[in-house]
Scaffold this motif. Structure first.
Motif, PDB file in Angstrom:
ATOM      1  N   ASP A 155      -5.051   5.426 -11.405  1.00 12.18           N
ATOM      2  CA  ASP A 155      -6.376   6.070 -11.450  1.00 12.18           C
ATOM      3  C   ASP A 155      -7.233   5.452 -12.552  1.00 12.18           C
ATOM      4  O   ASP A 155      -8.379   5.073 -12.317  1.00 12.18           O
ATOM      5  N   ARG A 185      -8.102   1.870 -11.828  1.00 10.97           N
ATOM      6  CA  ARG A 185      -9.152   1.648 -10.821  1.00 10.97           C
ATOM      7  C   ARG A 185     -10.541   1.702 -11.461  1.00 10.97           C
ATOM      8  O   ARG A 185     -11.466   1.027 -11.000  1.00 10.97           O
ATOM      9  N   SER A 221       0.822  -1.212   0.000  1.00 10.09           N
ATOM     10  CA  SER A 221       0.000   0.000   0.000  1.00 10.09           C
ATOM     11  C   SER A 221       0.854   1.259   0.000  1.00 10.09           C
ATOM     12  O   SER A 221       0.499   2.261  -0.623  1.00 10.09           O
ATOM     13  N   ARG A 225      -8.737  12.134   1.531  1.00  8.55           N
ATOM     14  CA  ARG A 225      -7.704  13.162   1.297  1.00  8.55           C
ATOM     15  C   ARG A 225      -8.158  14.155   0.224  1.00  8.55           C
ATOM     16  O   ARG A 225      -7.933  15.347   0.338  1.00  8.55           O
TER      17      ARG A 225
HETATM   18  N1  COS Z   1      -2.226  11.512  -9.948  1.00  8.28           N
HETATM   19  C1  COS Z   1      -1.122  12.291 -10.102  1.00  8.28           C
HETATM   20  N2  COS Z   1      -0.253  12.566  -9.101  1.00  8.28           N
HETATM   21  C2  COS Z   1      -0.519  12.009  -7.893  1.00  8.28           C
HETATM   22  C3  COS Z   1      -1.645  11.185  -7.673  1.00  8.28           C
HETATM   23  C4  COS Z   1      -2.509  10.949  -8.763  1.00  8.28           C
HETATM   24  N3  COS Z   1      -3.567  10.164  -8.615  1.00  8.28           N
HETATM   25  N4  COS Z   1      -1.632  10.772  -6.398  1.00  8.28           N
HETATM   26  C5  COS Z   1      -0.556  11.319  -5.813  1.00  8.28           C
HETATM   27  N5  COS Z   1       0.120  12.073  -6.734  1.00  8.28           N
HETATM   28  C6  COS Z   1       1.321  12.889  -6.506  1.00  8.28           C
HETATM   29  C7  COS Z   1       1.015  13.885  -5.384  1.00  8.28           C
HETATM   30  O1  COS Z   1       0.421  15.056  -5.917  1.00  8.28           O
HETATM   31  C8  COS Z   1       2.380  14.129  -4.820  1.00  8.28           C
HETATM   32  O2  COS Z   1       3.071  15.026  -5.657  1.00  8.28           O
HETATM   33  P1  COS Z   1       3.445  16.513  -5.124  1.00  8.28           P
HETATM   34  O3  COS Z   1       4.370  16.271  -3.976  1.00  8.28           O
HETATM   35  O4  COS Z   1       4.079  17.155  -6.308  1.00  8.28           O
HETATM   36  O5  COS Z   1       2.140  17.112  -4.720  1.00  8.28           O
HETATM   37  C9  COS Z   1       3.078  12.778  -4.944  1.00  8.28           C
HETATM   38  O6  COS Z   1       2.380  12.083  -5.978  1.00  8.28           O
HETATM   39  C10 COS Z   1       3.032  11.996  -3.653  1.00  8.28           C
HETATM   40  O7  COS Z   1       1.667  11.830  -3.277  1.00  8.28           O
HETATM   41  P2  COS Z   1       1.209  11.468  -1.798  1.00  8.28           P
HETATM   42  O8  COS Z   1       1.919  12.378  -0.841  1.00  8.28           O
HETATM   43  O9  COS Z   1      -0.269  11.430  -1.791  1.00  8.28           O
HETATM   44  O10 COS Z   1       1.828  10.006  -1.621  1.00  8.28           O
HETATM   45  P3  COS Z   1       1.715   8.958  -0.459  1.00  8.28           P
HETATM   46  O11 COS Z   1       3.053   8.363  -0.265  1.00  8.28           O
HETATM   47  O12 COS Z   1       1.015   9.574   0.721  1.00  8.28           O
HETATM   48  O13 COS Z   1       0.822   7.770  -1.097  1.00  8.28           O
HETATM   49  C11 COS Z   1      -1.114   6.528  -1.732  1.00  8.28           C
HETATM   50  C12 COS Z   1      -0.406   7.892  -1.611  1.00  8.28           C
HETATM   51  C13 COS Z   1      -1.246   5.800  -0.419  1.00  8.28           C
HETATM   52  C14 COS Z   1      -2.484   6.880  -2.271  1.00  8.28           C
HETATM   53  C15 COS Z   1      -0.364   5.637  -2.760  1.00  8.28           C
HETATM   54  O14 COS Z   1       0.850   5.177  -2.206  1.00  8.28           O
HETATM   55  C16 COS Z   1      -1.179   4.451  -3.248  1.00  8.28           C
HETATM   56  O15 COS Z   1      -2.010   4.585  -4.148  1.00  8.28           O
HETATM   57  N6  COS Z   1      -0.937   3.260  -2.689  1.00  8.28           N
HETATM   58  C17 COS Z   1      -1.546   2.041  -3.166  1.00  8.28           C
HETATM   59  C18 COS Z   1      -0.664   1.435  -4.188  1.00  8.28           C
HETATM   60  C19 COS Z   1      -1.396   0.450  -5.023  1.00  8.28           C
HETATM   61  O16 COS Z   1      -2.482   0.686  -5.516  1.00  8.28           O
HETATM   62  N7  COS Z   1      -0.768  -0.691  -5.212  1.00  8.28           N
HETATM   63  C20 COS Z   1      -1.391  -1.711  -5.972  1.00  8.28           C
HETATM   64  C21 COS Z   1      -0.369  -2.505  -6.637  1.00  8.28           C
HETATM   65  S1  COS Z   1       0.001  -1.984  -8.211  1.00  8.28           S
HETATM   66  S2  COS Z   1      -1.188  -3.112  -9.275  1.00  8.28           S
END
Ligand code: COS
Length: 387
Positions: A243, A246, A131, A378
């Motif tokens: 995105d 999903r 995650s 968020r």
């Molecule tokens: N589109 C574009 N940019 C995105 C984004 C999105 N959907 N989500 C996050 N970002 C960008 C943020 O804007 C941020 O950039 P800035 O610092 O320039 O603003 C950067 O990425 C980091 O984002 P954030 O701080 O939200 O990251 P986190 O480490 O808190 O993680 C989650 C966010 C938990 C949502 C992410 O790690 C996640 O989706 N985890 C699940 C992973 C997953 O789905 N794994 C499945 C296996 S792959 S099949």
């Protein structure tokens, strides 16, 4: 991107017919052999399923998110195993290239991805990084003009079939979070790559996931997805890809939900207890009605989100709502369907036992339900703060 209405209607009808006439009859064989019949893979190639979302200029069909959702829903009326083989080429394995690749990278890889000659896999998850995708430990160190990648990736779908991996690796060891991560396009035959034997899973037999071990895998500077200027942007690419992914998973859930509910409704008509079909008993009707309401809501949300994605080019909150709601809904639908079957539902002779196990994964991969909740909340807070 969208295909003309009439042509699309024919394509959707063809996929729906293919799922019913060719794929469903092969499901038991897939379950028993834990593999897709080669002739069915060939038919999927001939239908163009590997290239659904690849732009037309690279040999694909070039559908947008809304049309992709409808086609994946139709395809996933059959077992999810069939979708899994084309799924990485249509979704997470190709979309990083489509969204952020250089023209040269697209020209090199997309035609093979579109035809199905190259299977593309997405290598993000690691043994200690699920995650928390920003916590990637796989490291890429610079060596002259090259990069040398070392680490282990886990549960990588289609790794055993792959010709291309998009590998996410930390290029800046001093930046612990998302900013230090870059995406690399790594041909599967690059020395130093080992694909482990496929995992044994609870369901979705016929699909293949494996560990991928990268032991000092050397790639040139041009292997960075989007070119050197996208160094450190890999995490953002991964998030954008997920995105759209999903929405795709939401469509899988709706397709399976319809299948499961059709089976349950047929069973409620056929099975008699207390002198009449069980579907005439009100408590069974309650189970059917709740499942139908869940399915209708899931489909409506899916279609609205896919339209938003096509219109606005992004739909972060909506995509997470869709993945969360549709996959939880299909879990409830499968549980009610199994309940309607009574003891028969627990038996492997009936499809419902297999479908119940298969859909369980939808609430986990491409971001667990809990990660979707986190993304949704968020985004809500961010929007109100900015208002
Ligand atoms: N589109 C574009 N940019 C995105 C984004 C999105 N959907 N989500 C996050 N970002 C960008 C943020 O804007 C941020 O950039 P800035 O610092 O320039 O603003 C950067 O990425 C980091 O984002 P954030 O701080 O939200 O990251 P986190 O480490 O808190 O993680 C989650 C966010 C938990 C949502 C992410 O790690 C996640 O989706 N985890 C699940 C992973 C997953 O789905 N794994 C499945 C296996 S792959 S099949």
């Amino acid at each position: 991107m969208a295909v003309d209405g009439d042509v699309f209607g024919q394509l959707e009808a063809t996929v729906a017919r293919f799922a019913r006439e060719r794929l469903i009859p092969a499901e038991r064989r897939v379950e028993d052999e834990d593999a897709l019949p080669p002739e069915i893979v060939e038919e999927m190639r001939a239908l163009g399923l590997f290239g659904l979302t690849t732009p037309e200029e690279y040999g694909g069909i070039g559908v947008g998110a809304a049309q992709e959702a409808r086609l994946i829903e139709a395809l996933c009326y059959a077992s999810l195993a069939f979708r899994s083989l084309i799924g990485t080429n249509v979704g997470i394995g190709s979309q990083g290239l489509v969204m952020d690749g250089t023209p040269e990278q697209k020209a090199r890889w997309l035609p093979g991805i579109a035809s199905g000659a190259t299977i593309a896999a997405f290598a993000l998850t690691e043994p200690d990084t699920g995650s928390d995708a920003g916590g990637i430990r796989t490291a890429a160190r610079r060596d002259g003009d090259d990069w040398v990648i070392a680490g282990t990736k886990r549960y990588i779908t289609n790794a055993v079939h792959a010709g291309l991996f998009t590998v996410f690796a930390r290029t800046d060891p001093d930046r612990p979070g998302a900013d230090g991560v870059s995406a690399f396009l790594v041909p599967a035959d690059t020395p130093g790559i080992t694909v482990a034997k496929p995992d044994r899973k609870m369901g979705q037999r016929g699909t293949k996931t494996s560990d991928v071990i990268l032991d000092d895998v050397r790639v040139p500077g041009e292997a960075i997805l989007g070119g050197p200027e996208r160094l450190g942007q890999g995490f953002r690419t991964a998030m954008k890809v997920l995105d759209r992914g999903r929405i795709h998973v939401g469509a899988m859930a709706v397709g399976q939900g319809q299948r499961i509910l059709d089976i349950a409704t047929d069973y409620a008509l056929e099975r008699h207890q207390f002198g009449k079909p069980i579907g005439e008993h009100q408590l069974v009707q309650g189970l059917l009605a709740d499942a139908q309401a869940d399915l209708a809501a899931a489909r409506g949300l899916l279609r609205a989100t896919a339209d938003t994605f096509d219109r606005e080019g992004r739909a972060i909150l909506e995509a997470s709502c869709t993945k969360y709601f549709c996959t939880e809904a299909v879990g409830r639908i499968a549980d009610r369907a199994l309940q309607i079957h009574g003891g028969a539902g627990y038996m492997a002779e009936y499809d419902i036992e297999r479908l119940y196990r298969d859909v369980r994964l939808l609430r986990i991969y491409e971001g667990t339900s809990q990660i979707q909740q986190l993304v949704i909340a968020r985004q809500m807070l961010k929007a109100r703060r900015a208002a």
